[in-house]
Write a protein that holds these residues in place. Structure first.
Motif, PDB file in Angstrom:
ATOM      1  N   PHE A 282      75.617   0.286  45.173  1.00  0.00           N
ATOM      2  CA  PHE A 282      74.487   0.179  44.244  1.00  0.00           C
ATOM      3  C   PHE A 282      73.351   1.112  44.630  1.00  0.00           C
ATOM      4  CE2 PHE A 282      73.806  -2.960  47.524  1.00  0.00           C
ATOM      5  CZ  PHE A 282      72.450  -2.917  47.768  1.00  0.00           C
TER       6      PHE A 282
ATOM      7  N   PRO B  21      50.823  10.996  50.595  1.00  0.00           N
ATOM      8  CA  PRO B  21      50.339  12.330  50.958  1.00  0.00           C
ATOM      9  C   PRO B  21      50.819  13.355  49.921  1.00  0.00           C
ATOM     10  CG  PRO B  21      51.602  11.303  52.739  1.00  0.00           C
ATOM     11  CD  PRO B  21      51.817  10.490  51.526  1.00  0.00           C
TER      12      PRO B  21
ATOM     13  N   VAL C  89      61.884   8.580  44.986  1.00  0.00           N
ATOM     14  CA  VAL C  89      62.355   7.301  45.523  1.00  0.00           C
ATOM     15  C   VAL C  89      61.941   6.166  44.588  1.00  0.00           C
ATOM     16  CG1 VAL C  89      62.141   5.665  47.417  1.00  0.00           C
ATOM     17  CG2 VAL C  89      62.361   8.090  47.893  1.00  0.00           C
TER      18      VAL C  89
ATOM     19  N   THR D  58      64.567   3.893  42.374  1.00  0.00           N
ATOM     20  CA  THR D  58      64.645   2.450  42.586  1.00  0.00           C
ATOM     21  C   THR D  58      64.641   1.706  41.252  1.00  0.00           C
ATOM     22  OG1 THR D  58      63.367   2.798  44.570  1.00  0.00           O
ATOM     23  CG2 THR D  58      63.605   0.539  43.828  1.00  0.00           C
TER      24      THR D  58
ATOM     25  N   LEU E  63      71.494  -2.189  37.111  1.00  0.00           N
ATOM     26  CA  LEU E  63      72.082  -3.483  37.455  1.00  0.00           C
ATOM     27  C   LEU E  63      71.810  -4.511  36.362  1.00  0.00           C
ATOM     28  CD1 LEU E  63      71.173  -3.582  41.242  1.00  0.00           C
ATOM     29  CD2 LEU E  63      73.459  -3.410  40.269  1.00  0.00           C
TER      30      LEU E  63
ATOM     31  N   GLU F 175      48.650  13.973  59.561  1.00  0.00           N
ATOM     32  CA  GLU F 175      49.247  14.099  58.232  1.00  0.00           C
ATOM     33  C   GLU F 175      50.747  13.878  58.318  1.00  0.00           C
ATOM     34  OE1 GLU F 175      48.706  17.920  56.577  1.00  0.00           O
ATOM     35  OE2 GLU F 175      49.287  17.273  54.573  1.00  0.00           O
TER      36      GLU F 175
ATOM     37  N   SER G 210      51.525  10.240  58.720  1.00  0.00           N
ATOM     38  CA  SER G 210      51.353   9.477  57.489  1.00  0.00           C
ATOM     39  C   SER G 210      52.469   9.787  56.498  1.00  0.00           C
ATOM     40  CB  SER G 210      49.980   9.742  56.867  1.00  0.00           C
ATOM     41  OG  SER G 210      50.019  10.856  56.023  1.00  0.00           O
ATOM     42  N   MET G 211      52.945  11.042  56.483  1.00  0.00           N
ATOM     43  CA  MET G 211      54.050  11.388  55.592  1.00  0.00           C
ATOM     44  C   MET G 211      55.288  10.584  55.940  1.00  0.00           C
ATOM     45  SD  MET G 211      53.941  15.401  54.569  1.00  0.00           S
ATOM     46  CE  MET G 211      54.398  16.109  56.057  1.00  0.00           C
TER      47      MET G 211
ATOM     48  N   VAL H 100      54.779   6.765  55.216  1.00  0.00           N
ATOM     49  CA  VAL H 100      54.811   6.432  53.790  1.00  0.00           C
ATOM     50  C   VAL H 100      56.237   6.493  53.258  1.00  0.00           C
ATOM     51  CG1 VAL H 100      54.150   7.218  51.491  1.00  0.00           C
ATOM     52  CG2 VAL H 100      52.449   7.091  53.289  1.00  0.00           C
ATOM     53  N   LEU H 101      56.936   7.554  53.602  1.00  0.00           N
ATOM     54  CA  LEU H 101      58.311   7.698  53.099  1.00  0.00           C
ATOM     55  C   LEU H 101      59.218   6.583  53.621  1.00  0.00           C
ATOM     56  CD1 LEU H 101      59.265  11.466  52.961  1.00  0.00           C
ATOM     57  CD2 LEU H 101      59.402   9.772  51.146  1.00  0.00           C
TER      58      LEU H 101
ATOM     59  N   LEU I  35      58.332   3.278  51.945  1.00  0.00           N
ATOM     60  CA  LEU I  35      58.764   3.317  50.553  1.00  0.00           C
ATOM     61  C   LEU I  35      60.276   3.123  50.443  1.00  0.00           C
ATOM     62  CD1 LEU I  35      56.941   3.662  48.170  1.00  0.00           C
ATOM     63  CD2 LEU I  35      57.588   6.053  48.037  1.00  0.00           C
ATOM     64  N   SER I  36      61.016   3.821  51.319  1.00  0.00           N
ATOM     65  CA  SER I  36      62.473   3.700  51.277  1.00  0.00           C
ATOM     66  C   SER I  36      62.911   2.289  51.635  1.00  0.00           C
ATOM     67  CB  SER I  36      63.126   4.683  52.237  1.00  0.00           C
ATOM     68  OG  SER I  36      62.619   5.962  52.004  1.00  0.00           O
TER      69      SER I  36
ATOM     70  N   PHE J  50      61.194  -0.440  51.250  1.00  0.00           N
ATOM     71  CA  PHE J  50      60.848  -1.287  50.112  1.00  0.00           C
ATOM     72  C   PHE J  50      61.904  -1.148  49.018  1.00  0.00           C
ATOM     73  CE2 PHE J  50      58.945  -0.942  45.849  1.00  0.00           C
ATOM     74  CZ  PHE J  50      58.588  -2.267  45.640  1.00  0.00           C
ATOM     75  N   SER J  51      62.294   0.109  48.752  1.00  0.00           N
ATOM     76  CA  SER J  51      63.281   0.373  47.716  1.00  0.00           C
ATOM     77  C   SER J  51      64.610  -0.296  48.048  1.00  0.00           C
ATOM     78  CB  SER J  51      63.446   1.888  47.572  1.00  0.00           C
ATOM     79  OG  SER J  51      64.731   2.216  47.165  1.00  0.00           O
ATOM     80  N   GLY J  52      65.076  -0.098  49.287  1.00  0.00           N
ATOM     81  CA  GLY J  52      66.346  -0.690  49.697  1.00  0.00           C
ATOM     82  C   GLY J  52      66.318  -2.211  49.605  1.00  0.00           C
TER      83      GLY J  52
ATOM     84  N   MET K 210      64.324  -4.151  47.799  1.00  0.00           N
ATOM     85  CA  MET K 210      64.220  -4.617  46.420  1.00  0.00           C
ATOM     86  C   MET K 210      65.577  -4.533  45.725  1.00  0.00           C
ATOM     87  SD  MET K 210      61.588  -3.338  43.606  1.00  0.00           S
ATOM     88  CE  MET K 210      61.891  -3.473  41.875  1.00  0.00           C
ATOM     89  N   LEU K 211      66.268  -3.402  45.935  1.00  0.00           N
ATOM     90  CA  LEU K 211      67.555  -3.227  45.265  1.00  0.00           C
ATOM     91  C   LEU K 211      68.583  -4.220  45.790  1.00  0.00           C
ATOM     92  CD1 LEU K 211      67.804   0.600  44.862  1.00  0.00           C
ATOM     93  CD2 LEU K 211      67.264  -1.145  43.193  1.00  0.00           C
ATOM     94  N   ALA K 212      68.553  -4.472  47.099  1.00  0.00           N
ATOM     95  CA  ALA K 212      69.500  -5.438  47.649  1.00  0.00           C
ATOM     96  C   ALA K 212      69.261  -6.799  47.018  1.00  0.00           C
ATOM     97  CB  ALA K 212      69.347  -5.510  49.161  1.00  0.00           C
TER      98      ALA K 212
ATOM     99  N   VAL L 155      67.872  -7.457  44.014  1.00  0.00           N
ATOM    100  CA  VAL L 155      68.321  -7.442  42.613  1.00  0.00           C
ATOM    101  C   VAL L 155      69.838  -7.511  42.554  1.00  0.00           C
ATOM    102  CG1 VAL L 155      68.399  -6.112  40.478  1.00  0.00           C
ATOM    103  CG2 VAL L 155      66.316  -6.144  41.831  1.00  0.00           C
ATOM    104  N   ARG L 156      70.463  -6.774  43.464  1.00  0.00           N
ATOM    105  CA  ARG L 156      71.918  -6.735  43.522  1.00  0.00           C
ATOM    106  C   ARG L 156      72.498  -8.136  43.751  1.00  0.00           C
ATOM    107  NH1 ARG L 156      76.721  -4.683  42.386  1.00  0.00           N
ATOM    108  NH2 ARG L 156      78.237  -5.246  43.946  1.00  0.00           N
TER     109      ARG L 156
END
Lengths: 191, 197, 197
Positions: free
Chosen positions: A71, B65, B75, B79, B86, C3, C6-7, C10-11, C14-15, C17-19, C21-23, C25-26
């Motif tokens: 997924f 940033p 990303v 998402t 899904l 900088e 922080s880059m 943040v990344l 974010l990743s 959070f994305s993973g 959230m998707l897990a 929902v899945r």
């Protein structure tokens, strides 16, 4: 071997990525006003598409499938493609400045070219083997380049013709694309 | 505040309606408009992604940033696209099968990334939502309209109901690939004609 | 340097959070998606095979595990008495896996019918396995003691001309079901007897 040739012909002509599958139409209309930009874009797509096809295939079969996290395919593919484009850009800038000068401005555009992402997903959906995936990616990319260059050739001529005002630019471009698509339609049923 | 929201919302419906005024995100427009149902389904899916990603990008606009903003946008967008994917599999499976590969490809739809970069990254969340909603609904309407023309001429039906008498010969060209280009080109021409007055 | 940090932060956030959230929902949609796939992909094939049963085979299903693989059996009843089971096998075709639903009479151990569920074979050639009932009907009535293979390989089935690989794939899928059924027979009987009561 014969199977690969059939696959290649079907990807270049019958299922042409631009004219039959509708993938990658933004650069198709955006970069086809001049022959030069069209050729540049076509080369950049061939280059990136083949690499992206290989890397996403490996990602899917050796990372996502074993871990049972299919997924996350959309997220991981787009990240792979975006970083690949970055790497290619940096690499070309350093080691092949001549090629970079030619492809340079087109590379960032490729990230959001749905032809690249689309072919990677098709490779997985069709459950191609690694070699099939490479052949298909290359053939789709050639099909893309072929259609783009043909289209740019016609468009250069349309530009010097007198087109009614409301039809100008994108509008006549789309109608022209429709007629090219019609000629590619003749390949249907060939494979 | 309400006024500016209305302004951002309505510009997506006419003045900057995608994909006619903003010629972006053409691939799904051409590919899924064989019927009204497919067109609207795709439009709604895109609207959902647009609104959510616009909102989140705008909310995080002071944290992200500038150098890696595109990666962050991607990303976020990817998402929400997966969420839609899904959800559609779970609730509207036949539509999911018809739209197929074009659902995951919302990720590379230039409209979504374009709005994140051009609007959401520079404006407050409420404006970003209004902008996303307006653009999304405009996109849905365009897809629906194009789908209606193609379905009507190409298969002689609207939403599956026959609109012509039994003697009607479907103009199959319209539902095939070449028809998609020609039809969109002519609609663009029509928009230009109306816009000129 | 700041900088840079922080880059990365943040990344990463974010990743993550994305993973996450998707897990979530899945997990939330998994059962629902499974049901949808059953309803739209498998149900038509099951209905074709079990055309004269009095129950809903989709409701009366049970799962067994064999070599760590979960297999779903759909039970067809007549007068509330289990009569047949349907299960799916897979064979390697020209363009990917060919899925085949096989119905087996549990009293006589003979095939009632088979139906192709999914395939990605060449349109017009291999795809005939799905469109053309003459080929798949050859399986109907065959006892499970027979060899499920094309005649060239010493079996009972006439291959479709021009689509040998697909024909073999269908046979392979049928053979897989045959072996599975014979291996799991005691457990299948136990399950169906429970259902009868």
């Amino acid at each position: 071997m014969g199977d690969y040739i059939v696959l290649a012909i079907s990807c270049i002509f019958v299922n042409n990525i631009l004219l039959a599958q509708f993938l990658g139409n933004c650069p198709f209309l955006g970069t086809s006003k001049k022959m030069e930009t069209a050729t540049g874009m076509a080369m950049a797509v061939v280059f990136v598409l083949v690499m992206a096809g290989m890397i996403t295939w490996i990602t899917d079969n050796y990372l996502l499938k074993p871990l049972n996290i299919e997924f996350l395919r959309t997220v991981s593919f787009i990240l792979v493609i975006a970083s690949l484009v970055q790497f290619v850009e940096m690499f070309l800038k350093k080691s092949m400045p001549a090629l970079y000068a030619g492809l340079g401005i087109f590379l960032p555009l490729i990230t959001t070219n749905c032809a690249v992402m689309g072919v990677c997903l098709i490779n997985i959906n069709e459950e191609y083997t690694f070699v099939q995936a490479i052949v298909a990616s290359l053939a789709y990319a050639i099909g893309f380049g072929l259609a783009l260059i043909l289209f740019a050739g016609i468009r250069e001529r349309v530009n010097v013709a007198r087109v009614p005002q409301p039809l100008q630019d994108t509008s006549i471009g789309l109608v022209t694309a429709g007629i090219i698509a019609l000629s590619f339609f003749a390949f249907k049923g060939m494979v | 505040m309400a006024q500016s929201m209305v302004k951002e919302f309505t510009k997506g419906l006419w003045a900057e309606i995608p994909p006619f005024r903003l010629v972006l995100g053409l691939c799904p427009v051409l590919a899924v408009t064989k019927s009204v149902e497919n067109g609207i389904g795709m439009g709604i899916a895109t609207t959902f992604v647009l609104v959510c990603s616009n909102f989140l990008v705008s909310l995080l606009r002071n944290i992200i940033p500038t150098k890696v903003r595109i990666a962050c946008f991607i990303v976020i967008i990817a998402t929400f696209v997966t969420v839609v994917e899904l959800m559609m599999q779970a609730y509207t499976y036949p539509l999911f099968l018809k739209l197929g590969i074009f659902i995951p490809l919302i990720v590379v739809n230039c409209i979504v990334l374009g709005r994140a970069e051009a609007f959401a990254f520079k404006n407050a969340p409420h404006l970003a939502i209004a902008d996303g909603l307006g653009m999304g609904i405009g996109f849905t309407l365009s897809l629906g309209a194009l789908g209606a023309v193609r379905e009507c001429l190409g298969s002689g039906t609207i939403l599956g109901n026959a609109v012509f008498g039994p003697g009607f010969q479907p103009f199959t060209f319209m539902v095939e690939a070449p028809g998609a280009f020609v039809c969109l080109g002519l609609m663009l021409c029509l928009m230009n004609l109306i816009g000129k007055k | 340097m700041r900088e840079m940090i922080s880059m990365v932060v943040v990344l990463t956030v974010l990743s993550a959070f994305s993973g996450g959230m998707l897990a979530a929902v899945r997990t939330g949609t998994q059962d629902k998606i499974e049901n949808q796939v059953l309803k739209f992909q498998k149900a038509p094939a099951i209905k074709k095979i079990l055309s004269n049963v009095s129950n809903d085979p989709l409701q009366d299903r049970f799962k067994l595990t064999d070599n760590d693989q979960e297999i779903t059996f759909f039970v067809g009843k007549v007068d509330n008495k289990p009569q047949a089971v349907v299960l799916e096998g897979k064979g390697k075709g020209y363009g990917g896996d060919v899925g085949l639903m096989v119905g087996i009479d549990i009293e006589t151990d003979a095939v009632i019918g088979v139906w192709v569920t999914t395939h990605s074979e060449t349109p017009g050639l291999g795809s005939r396995a799905k469109d053309n009932p003459d080929f798949v009907s050859q399986f109907s009535g065959l006892g499970l003691d027979k060899v499920f293979a094309v005649k060239n390989d010493g079996g009972e089935i006439d291959a479709m001309s021009g689509a040998t690989i697909t024909s073999k794939a269908v046979c392979m899928a049928a053979k897989q079901v045959q072996e599975l059924y014979l291996r799991l027979k005691p457990e299948i009987q136990k399950q169906t007897q429970q259902m009868a009561n």
